[in-house]
Design an enzyme around this catalytic site. Structure first.
Site, PDB file in Angstrom:
ATOM      1  N   ASN A  10       1.019  -1.141   0.094  1.00 52.79           N
ATOM      2  CA  ASN A  10      -0.030   0.114  -0.007  1.00 52.79           C
ATOM      3  C   ASN A  10       0.805   1.309  -0.012  1.00 52.79           C
ATOM      4  O   ASN A  10       1.461   1.555   0.949  1.00 52.79           O
ATOM      5  CB  ASN A  10      -0.880  -0.024   1.243  1.00 52.79           C
ATOM      6  CG  ASN A  10      -1.719   1.201   1.332  1.00 52.79           C
ATOM      7  OD1 ASN A  10      -1.872   1.930   0.379  1.00 52.79           O
ATOM      8  ND2 ASN A  10      -2.220   1.371   2.434  1.00 52.79           N
ATOM      9  N   LYS A  12      -0.132   4.352  -0.262  1.00 52.40           N
ATOM     10  CA  LYS A  12      -0.604   5.514   0.268  1.00 52.40           C
ATOM     11  C   LYS A  12      -0.509   6.662  -0.491  1.00 52.40           C
ATOM     12  O   LYS A  12      -0.482   6.480  -1.797  1.00 52.40           O
ATOM     13  CB  LYS A  12      -0.134   5.651   1.764  1.00 52.40           C
ATOM     14  CG  LYS A  12      -0.050   4.354   2.721  1.00 52.40           C
ATOM     15  CD  LYS A  12       0.085   4.693   4.000  1.00 52.40           C
ATOM     16  CE  LYS A  12       0.355   3.525   4.637  1.00 52.40           C
ATOM     17  NZ  LYS A  12       0.394   3.443   6.225  1.00 52.40           N
ATOM     18  N   HIS A  97      -9.281   0.686   5.230  1.00 54.29           N
ATOM     19  CA  HIS A  97      -7.892   0.868   5.752  1.00 54.29           C
ATOM     20  C   HIS A  97      -8.331   1.968   7.099  1.00 54.29           C
ATOM     21  O   HIS A  97      -9.021   2.710   7.182  1.00 54.29           O
ATOM     22  CB  HIS A  97      -7.116   1.587   4.994  1.00 54.29           C
ATOM     23  CG  HIS A  97      -5.543   1.641   5.503  1.00 54.29           C
ATOM     24  ND1 HIS A  97      -5.162   2.632   6.266  1.00 54.29           N
ATOM     25  CD2 HIS A  97      -4.606   0.679   5.253  1.00 54.29           C
ATOM     26  CE1 HIS A  97      -3.938   2.254   6.680  1.00 54.29           C
ATOM     27  NE2 HIS A  97      -3.524   1.164   5.876  1.00 54.29           N
ATOM     28  N   GLU A  99      -6.579   4.262   8.224  1.00 55.42           N
ATOM     29  CA  GLU A  99      -6.598   5.890   7.951  1.00 55.42           C
ATOM     30  C   GLU A  99      -7.674   6.369   7.228  1.00 55.42           C
ATOM     31  O   GLU A  99      -8.209   7.370   7.529  1.00 55.42           O
ATOM     32  CB  GLU A  99      -5.185   6.033   7.166  1.00 55.42           C
ATOM     33  CG  GLU A  99      -4.150   5.697   7.647  1.00 55.42           C
ATOM     34  CD  GLU A  99      -2.996   5.257   6.819  1.00 55.42           C
ATOM     35  OE1 GLU A  99      -2.874   5.513   5.665  1.00 55.42           O
ATOM     36  OE2 GLU A  99      -1.693   4.831   7.438  1.00 55.42           O
ATOM     37  N   GLU A 169      -5.195  -5.593  10.769  1.00 52.80           N
ATOM     38  CA  GLU A 169      -4.198  -4.441  10.918  1.00 52.80           C
ATOM     39  C   GLU A 169      -4.320  -3.796  12.290  1.00 52.80           C
ATOM     40  O   GLU A 169      -5.266  -2.812  12.209  1.00 52.80           O
ATOM     41  CB  GLU A 169      -4.044  -3.293   9.763  1.00 52.80           C
ATOM     42  CG  GLU A 169      -4.109  -4.087   8.185  1.00 52.80           C
ATOM     43  CD  GLU A 169      -3.331  -2.846   7.353  1.00 52.80           C
ATOM     44  OE1 GLU A 169      -2.248  -3.097   6.898  1.00 52.80           O
ATOM     45  OE2 GLU A 169      -3.998  -1.836   7.264  1.00 52.80           O
ATOM     46  N   GLY A 175       2.588   1.862  11.067  1.00 53.54           N
ATOM     47  CA  GLY A 175       3.512   3.078  10.681  1.00 53.54           C
ATOM     48  C   GLY A 175       4.147   3.416  11.986  1.00 53.54           C
ATOM     49  O   GLY A 175       4.907   4.537  11.945  1.00 53.54           O
ATOM     50  N   SER A 215       3.725  -2.481  10.317  1.00 53.52           N
ATOM     51  CA  SER A 215       5.037  -2.342  10.403  1.00 53.52           C
ATOM     52  C   SER A 215       5.812  -3.687  10.130  1.00 53.52           C
ATOM     53  O   SER A 215       6.662  -4.561  10.798  1.00 53.52           O
ATOM     54  CB  SER A 215       5.527  -2.084  11.833  1.00 53.52           C
ATOM     55  OG  SER A 215       4.930  -0.510  12.138  1.00 53.52           O
TER      56      SER A 215
END
Ligand code: PEP
Length: 253
Positions: A10, A12, A97, A99, A169, A175, A215
């Protein structure tokens, strides 16, 4: 039937068209040795999908998008519909996701509608679920993930079910450099698979690939991927570096 390992990157909101093409040029040869033993996908930003699709021709990498709109067309300024992504050559769309959930107010019900749009357009959804640190520390991980899985997947038949990819996730691992231990991840993956069994039966649940994301790096991928219910990885930061992403792709090959 054995589940084929599936590694997706991904990107992003990173990489211009020129940068995307440079990355893909190197990536193609860096992952070619896994052939069809591992499925590899990359999700560049919308602006790079078309040129990247061309650059991936005759490679073993498929294309994914990072989100889409639930409607086929209409007055939704700035949005992209699933058939438009299919036309560009996308095989998968990442949905829900963290985010998107945290920054853009995406909900399980909204993800559910987008899943319908993705399947109808002839692509496959990668549905992301995962708990925050607060939810984990409160002992609510399994119930949070259960609510997300049921909310995102409700109303789909077992035939549709076999076409899903789920990505677990944990939000606290995305991240941050913190990874769930293989034991923590396997516990949640096994729970998700038992939820899928409840929705669609054991046979379909046994076919659905469940990726881990958060990560993932070259040095922790093999351990995570050795777990019985971890069928691949959704990779953010490390997917932007050819050597790191290639090492993750090769971790189970
Ligand atoms: C992600 O964004 O899906 C992700 C897992 O990011 P990272 O690998 O950077 O934690």
């Amino acid at each position: 039937m054995a589940r084929r390992c599936f590694i997706a990157g991904n990107w992003k909101m990173n990489k211009t068209v020129a940068e995307s093409l440079a990355l893909v040029r190197e990536l193609r040869s860096a992952v070619s040795m896994v052939r069809d033993r591992v499925e590899v996908a990359i999700a560049p930003p919308f602006t790079a999908l078309h040129p990247v699709a061309k650059a991936l021709e005759d490679s073993n990498i498929v294309l994914a998008a990072q989100t889409c709109h639930a409607s086929e067309s209409g007055a939704f300024t700035g949005e992209i519909a699933a058939p438009m992504l299919k036309e560009l050559g996308c095989s998968y769309v990442i949905l829900g996701h963290s985010e998107r959930r945290q920054l853009f107010g995406e909900t399980d019900a909204g993800v559910n509608r987008k899943v319908s749009a993705v399947l109808k357009a002839g692509m496959l959804p990668i549905v992301c679920v995962g708990e925050t640190l607060e939810q984990r520390e409160g002992g609510n991980t399994l119930s949070v993930v259960e609510t997300q899985v049921k909310g995102c997947l409700s109303g789909f038949s077992a035939i549709d079910g076999a076409r899903f990819v789920i990505a677990y996730e944990p939000v606290w691992a995305i991240g941050t450099g913190k990874t769930a231990s293989s034991r923590q991840a396997q516990e949640v993956h096994a729970h998700i698979r038992s939820l899928l069994g409840g929705l669609w039966g054991a046979e379909t649940a046994g076919q659905v690939r469940i990726q881990y994301g958060g990560s993932v790096k070259a040095d922790n991928a093999a351990e995570l991927l050795s777990q019985p219910d971890i069928d691949g990885a959704l990779v953010g930061g490390a997917s932007l570096k050819v050597a790191d992403f290639a090492a993750i792709v090769k971790a189970k090959a």
